[in-house]
Structure formats: structure tokens, C-alpha cells
Design an enzyme around this catalytic site. Structure first.
Site, PDB file in Angstrom:
ATOM      1  N   GLU A 206      63.681  64.902  45.742  1.00 54.82           N
ATOM      2  CA  GLU A 206      63.211  66.290  45.792  1.00 54.82           C
ATOM      3  C   GLU A 206      64.210  67.129  46.603  1.00 54.82           C
ATOM      4  O   GLU A 206      64.994  66.574  47.386  1.00 54.82           O
ATOM      5  CB  GLU A 206      61.875  66.356  46.529  1.00 54.82           C
ATOM      6  CG  GLU A 206      60.778  65.499  45.968  1.00 54.82           C
ATOM      7  CD  GLU A 206      60.179  66.078  44.705  1.00 54.82           C
ATOM      8  OE1 GLU A 206      60.121  67.311  44.602  1.00 54.82           O
ATOM      9  OE2 GLU A 206      59.796  65.289  43.826  1.00 54.82           O
TER      10      GLU A 206
ATOM     11  N   LYS B 131      51.863  54.390  49.886  1.00 51.02           N
ATOM     12  CA  LYS B 131      51.646  53.346  48.876  1.00 51.02           C
ATOM     13  C   LYS B 131      51.139  52.060  49.528  1.00 51.02           C
ATOM     14  O   LYS B 131      50.301  51.357  48.968  1.00 51.02           O
ATOM     15  CB  LYS B 131      52.937  53.110  48.097  1.00 51.02           C
ATOM     16  CG  LYS B 131      53.287  54.323  47.236  1.00 51.02           C
ATOM     17  CD  LYS B 131      54.684  54.251  46.698  1.00 51.02           C
ATOM     18  CE  LYS B 131      55.014  55.461  45.851  1.00 51.02           C
ATOM     19  NZ  LYS B 131      56.444  55.596  45.592  1.00 51.02           N
TER      20      LYS B 131
ATOM     21  N   LYS C 147      48.934  60.549  45.646  1.00 49.33           N
ATOM     22  CA  LYS C 147      48.809  59.609  46.785  1.00 49.33           C
ATOM     23  C   LYS C 147      48.177  60.237  48.021  1.00 49.33           C
ATOM     24  O   LYS C 147      47.591  59.547  48.838  1.00 49.33           O
ATOM     25  CB  LYS C 147      50.204  59.132  47.230  1.00 49.33           C
ATOM     26  CG  LYS C 147      50.956  58.326  46.240  1.00 49.33           C
ATOM     27  CD  LYS C 147      52.375  58.088  46.708  1.00 49.33           C
ATOM     28  CE  LYS C 147      53.281  59.276  46.513  1.00 49.33           C
ATOM     29  NZ  LYS C 147      53.728  59.598  45.179  1.00 49.33           N
TER      30      LYS C 147
HETATM   31  N1  LIG Z   1      56.298  62.662  38.332  1.00 44.51           N
HETATM   32  C1  LIG Z   1      56.224  61.373  38.638  1.00 44.51           C
HETATM   33  O1  LIG Z   1      57.083  60.579  38.269  1.00 44.51           O
HETATM   34  C2  LIG Z   1      55.073  60.845  39.458  1.00 44.51           C
HETATM   35  C3  LIG Z   1      54.920  59.459  39.616  1.00 44.51           C
HETATM   36  C4  LIG Z   1      53.826  58.961  40.341  1.00 44.51           C
HETATM   37  C5  LIG Z   1      52.949  59.846  40.935  1.00 44.51           C
HETATM   38  N2  LIG Z   1      53.162  61.193  40.795  1.00 44.51           N
HETATM   39  C6  LIG Z   1      52.201  62.105  41.448  1.00 44.51           C
HETATM   40  O2  LIG Z   1      51.395  62.710  40.456  1.00 44.51           O
HETATM   41  C7  LIG Z   1      51.073  64.069  40.818  1.00 44.51           C
HETATM   42  C8  LIG Z   1      51.589  64.997  39.731  1.00 44.51           C
HETATM   43  O3  LIG Z   1      52.986  64.832  39.597  1.00 44.51           O
HETATM   44  P1  LIG Z   1      53.857  65.790  38.656  1.00 44.51           P
HETATM   45  O4  LIG Z   1      55.215  65.224  38.673  1.00 44.51           O
HETATM   46  O5  LIG Z   1      53.141  65.998  37.360  1.00 44.51           O
HETATM   47  O6  LIG Z   1      53.805  67.140  39.497  1.00 44.51           O
HETATM   48  P2  LIG Z   1      54.158  68.628  39.004  1.00 44.51           P
HETATM   49  O7  LIG Z   1      55.053  68.570  37.822  1.00 44.51           O
HETATM   50  O8  LIG Z   1      54.570  69.373  40.204  1.00 44.51           O
HETATM   51  O9  LIG Z   1      52.730  69.191  38.509  1.00 44.51           O
HETATM   52  C9  LIG Z   1      51.701  69.498  39.394  1.00 44.51           C
HETATM   53  C10 LIG Z   1      50.666  70.315  38.652  1.00 44.51           C
HETATM   54  O10 LIG Z   1      49.597  70.591  39.551  1.00 44.51           O
HETATM   55  C11 LIG Z   1      49.215  71.970  39.367  1.00 44.51           C
HETATM   56  N3  LIG Z   1      48.521  72.472  40.555  1.00 44.51           N
HETATM   57  C12 LIG Z   1      49.005  72.746  41.789  1.00 44.51           C
HETATM   58  N4  LIG Z   1      48.027  73.205  42.590  1.00 44.51           N
HETATM   59  C13 LIG Z   1      46.895  73.225  41.835  1.00 44.51           C
HETATM   60  C14 LIG Z   1      45.546  73.613  42.076  1.00 44.51           C
HETATM   61  N5  LIG Z   1      45.147  74.062  43.262  1.00 44.51           N
HETATM   62  N6  LIG Z   1      44.655  73.510  41.055  1.00 44.51           N
HETATM   63  C15 LIG Z   1      45.014  73.067  39.845  1.00 44.51           C
HETATM   64  N7  LIG Z   1      46.290  72.682  39.550  1.00 44.51           N
HETATM   65  C16 LIG Z   1      47.205  72.760  40.535  1.00 44.51           C
HETATM   66  C17 LIG Z   1      50.522  72.680  39.105  1.00 44.51           C
HETATM   67  O11 LIG Z   1      50.264  73.949  38.537  1.00 44.51           O
HETATM   68  P3  LIG Z   1      51.447  74.911  38.032  1.00 44.51           P
HETATM   69  O12 LIG Z   1      51.983  74.255  36.804  1.00 44.51           O
HETATM   70  O13 LIG Z   1      50.737  76.176  37.747  1.00 44.51           O
HETATM   71  O14 LIG Z   1      52.430  75.002  39.152  1.00 44.51           O
HETATM   72  C18 LIG Z   1      51.171  71.673  38.155  1.00 44.51           C
HETATM   73  O15 LIG Z   1      50.730  71.897  36.836  1.00 44.51           O
HETATM   74  C19 LIG Z   1      51.728  64.281  42.197  1.00 44.51           C
HETATM   75  O16 LIG Z   1      50.794  64.049  43.203  1.00 44.51           O
HETATM   76  C20 LIG Z   1      52.837  63.235  42.226  1.00 44.51           C
HETATM   77  O17 LIG Z   1      53.174  62.827  43.528  1.00 44.51           O
HETATM   78  C21 LIG Z   1      54.168  61.712  40.071  1.00 44.51           C
END
Ligand SMILES: NC(=O)c1ccc[n+]([C@@H]2O[C@H](COP(=O)([O-])OP(=O)(O)OC[C@H]3O[C@@H](n4cnc5c(N)ncnc54)[C@H](OP(=O)(O)O)[C@@H]3O)[C@@H](O)[C@H]2O)c1
Length: 341
Positions: free
Chosen positions: A210, A225, A125
Site C-alpha cells: 500500500e 492473522k 481482519k
Molecule cells: N484485496 C485483497 O487481495 C484482499 C485479500 C484478503 C483480504 N482483503 C480484505 O478484504 C476487504 C476488502 O478488500 P478490497 O481489496 O476489496 O478493498 P477495496 O477495494 O478498498 O474496497 C473496499 C470497499 O468498501 C467500501 N466501503 C468503505 N467504507 C464503507 C462503508 N462505511 N459502508 C459500505 N461500504 C464501504 C468501499 O466503497 P467505495 O468503493 O465507495 O470507496 C469499497 O467499495 C479489506 O478489509 C481487505 O483488507 C483483501
């Protein structure tokens, strides 16, 4: 269709798993045959133009903490920008953590992808809340698609519902509960008379909130959003600085109980009419918008169909991955000119 995944956390791993499991169904039903040619995390990348084995990728990530440890195709220290520029791909899927201060690193990833004529899907977002109008223009100028279903409502198709199912009607205003964490807290206060602190602790214990829940509590997540909804559905070119934001910090158990006596519940509402705002409001418990727990709900006030409310889970790896697949199909259909947009 070649895919590059930027970010390989909860959402990225769910996505690659579902793509593998549903492979035959996606080909048969939609002619969609995605091949993941690159994956990047914060420590490096894996690249294979023949397609990366999804289960091997998940195993290596879980055992060694970085995708760059995959034998033969791993590149420790390679950045997302390098991969976006240099790996031949059709769609970049951006799934790095949300940063509302400057949108990075997601904003640069999205811009670089668009400049390099890659279609973009994002669940992040942050870049959209800060710069959605200019990103939409940039994508249109470069003749690529930018899609972001998963940023609002997780798997609940709020954006697609308004854009596609309400075609031909006019949406006059939109009102919604857009954040599952605050809704969980307010529900606990309403139903079990917990204080805000007690309810927050419980939300954290269950993984709904969180460790630093300030984006949620202060209403920033809901405001992000709302910006996305305003731009995509209402054609209002606003960013987060145009939204009046008040979170739930000042809501007390006394306020909640008094609202209850009036047959109402206090909910954190994001609303779009002439103005855009997020604030705690009393709504009747019998209103379809008054959903409980971590659910999200959005009501569309339309010119001819009256009020229509859509309800569903607001987050979750699997749910958000399902929104990405919806976007993949949407891009494919757009490219085949099966419908306008
Ligand atoms: N989880 C949900 O339910 C949900 C729902 C809607 C939207 N979202 C959004 O979707 C996104 C991902 O969510 P998530 O839950 O999957 O987050 P997450 O589990 O924290 O995963 C984030 C990923 O991004 C990687 N990353 C961080 N900095 C980076 C960079 N500079 N270059 C390349 N990769 C990088 C991290 O690497 P490492 O693994 O090495 O740390 C990790 O693999 C977020 O913006 C979140 O707000 C999530």
C-alpha cells in the site's frame, strides 16, 4: 440463498463476477444458488429482491464510482447498517477496508448482521483481530454462522486445512509467513541485495504494498492473522493486544547477508505456542516454510503427523473471492447438517 454485499471494491467485484461465471457449476455440484439482493459501497446502495445483474453492477461502479447510480434500484446515501437491518437476506458478506484502531465500519456491520440473525462472511481482519472471541460468542448465541476464510492466506485454505484436514490429530504449535508484502521485501534483500527502502519502493510499484505500508512493515497485519488462527484453530481466546509484535523495520541488509552465510534467510514469522508473537527470525533456506516473493506459508506441528506446511498466494481479488465461495458452501453444508461445526 440471498446475499448482501457490503463493500464493492476489488474483492466484492471479483466475487460477483465469479458467482455469475460459476452459477451453473455451483448449482450442479453444491446445490448452491446465490442471489445478490443488495450491494453497498461508501456512497450508497443498490437493492433488488429479484437479484442484481452482476455485470451491470460492475459496469455502473466502474463508470460512475458508486453502485447507487444503478437505474431504478439505486439508493444514494443509504448506509450499510440500514441495508443490513431492512433488506431480507440470508448472508451478509462484509468486505470494507481493514481498520485496526477500532474495527469500524466493519465491526458494526458484522454485529448488526448477527443481531438481525444473518449469517456473516467477512474478509476484513480488523474486527476479528480486535474482537473475534466475542463475535464468535455473539454468533453462536444468535444461532448464526460467522466465517472468515479469506482473512488468512487469501485463497490458500489455511484455516480450513487445519480445521478439517487435520481433524483427529492435535496441533501443538503453528508457525508461518503471513504477510506477502514483507516477504517480498525480505526476498528482494536476500536475493538481490536491495536495501529495505529500495525493496519497499519496488513492492509499491508492483502493487504488493500500500502507499502506507505500516500495517505490513510493523507486523500488525501478520499479528491480526495470528489472532484469527489462534481463535479458530487453537481455541485460544486472544486478541491483538495479546500478541508480542516486532516488525521488519530494524532488519538491515547486513543482517540478511550474515544470515545468508549461515544458510538461512530472515523471514517475518508469526508463531503460536504457549505465547503468540510476530518477529523477524532466521530460518534455514531448505525449510519448507522458507518461501519467496509474496507467497505465504504456514507450518503446523502436529502430535502424530509431524510437521505439515501449506503454501500459497496470500492475497488477490480472485483468490479472496474464492475463499468467500468456500465459506458460502461451508455455511450451506452446515445448515443442511451435512457435517458438524
Ligand atoms: N484485496 C485483497 O487481495 C484482499 C485479500 C484478503 C483480504 N482483503 C480484505 O478484504 C476487504 C476488502 O478488500 P478490497 O481489496 O476489496 O478493498 P477495496 O477495494 O478498498 O474496497 C473496499 C470497499 O468498501 C467500501 N466501503 C468503505 N467504507 C464503507 C462503508 N462505511 N459502508 C459500505 N461500504 C464501504 C468501499 O466503497 P467505495 O468503493 O465507495 O470507496 C469499497 O467499495 C479489506 O478489509 C481487505 O483488507 C483483501
Amino acid at each position: 440463498m440471498r446475499l448482501t454485499l457490503i463493500g464493492f471494491g476489488t474483492v466484492g467485484q471479483s466475487l460477483i463476477k465469479i458467482l455469475a461465471i460459476k452459477k451453473n457449476e455451483l448449482i450442479k455440484k453444491f446445490g448452491l444458488n446465490p442471489k445478490v439482493v443488495a450491494i453497498v459501497d461508501s456512497k450508497g446502495a443498490a437493492i433488488d429482491e429479484k437479484g442484481i445483474d452482476p455485470f451491470k453492477a460492475i459496469k455502473v461502479k466502474q463508470l460512475k464510482n458508486s453502485i447507487s447510480w444503478i437505474e431504478g434500484i439505486g439508493h444514494f446515501g443509504m448506509s450499510a447498517i440500514d441495508v443490513i437491518k431492512n433488506v431480507e437476506t440470508d448472508i451478509v458478506i462484509e468486505m470494507t477496508p481493514t481498520n485496526i484502531s477500532n474495527g469500524e465500519p466493519g465491526l458494526s456491520h458484522i454485529k448488526t448482521a448477527i443481531f438481525n440473525k444473518r449469517h456473516v462472511i467477512t474478509t476484513n481482519k480488523g474486527p476479528l483481530a480486535l474482537a473475534l472471541p466475542s463475535l464468535m460468542e455473539l454468533a453462536s448465541y444468535n444461532k448464526v454462522k460467522l466465517r472468515f476464510s479469506g482473512t488468512v492466506g487469501g485463497g490458500t485454505p489455511i484455516l480450513n486445512f487445519a480445521k478439517k484436514c487435520l481433524l483427529g490429530d492435535k496441533i501443538i504449535s503453528i508457525k508461518g509467513i503471513l504477510n506477502g508484502t514483507t516477504n517480498y521485501i525480505l526476498t528482494k534483500m536476500h536475493k538481490e541485495e536491495l536495501s529495505m527502502e529500495e525493496a519497499l519502493k519496488e513492492a509499491q510499484k508492483l502493487g504488493y504494498a500500500e502507499a502506507d505500508p505500516s500495517y505490513d512493515i510493523e507486523g500488525i497485519d501478520s499479528a491480526c492473522k495470528l489472532v484469527i488462527i489462534a481463535n479458530w484453530i487453537m481455541n485460544k481466546r486472544i486478541s491483538i493486544k495479546d500478541v508480542k509484535i516486532e516488525g521488519i523495520k530494524k532488519v538491515t541488509l547486513k543482517d540478511v547477508n550474515e544470515a545468508k552465510k549461515r544458510g538461512n534467510a530472515i523471514k517475518l514469522i508469526g508463531e503460536l505456542n504457549e505465547e503468540a508473537f510476530v518477529k523477524p527470525m532466521e530460518i534455514p533456506t531448505v525449510n519448507p516454510l522458507c518461501v519467496n516473493g509474496s507467497l505465504n506459508a504456514v507450518s503446523f506441528n502436529t502430535e502424530n503427523s509431524g510437521e505439515i506446511t501449506i503454501v500459497g498466494k496470500g492475497a488477490g481479488g480472485k483468490e479472496t473471492a474464492s475463499a468467500i465461495i468456500r465459506d458460502l458452501i461451508d455455511i450451506k453444508f452446515n445448515l443442511l447438517k451435512l457435517y458438524g461445526g
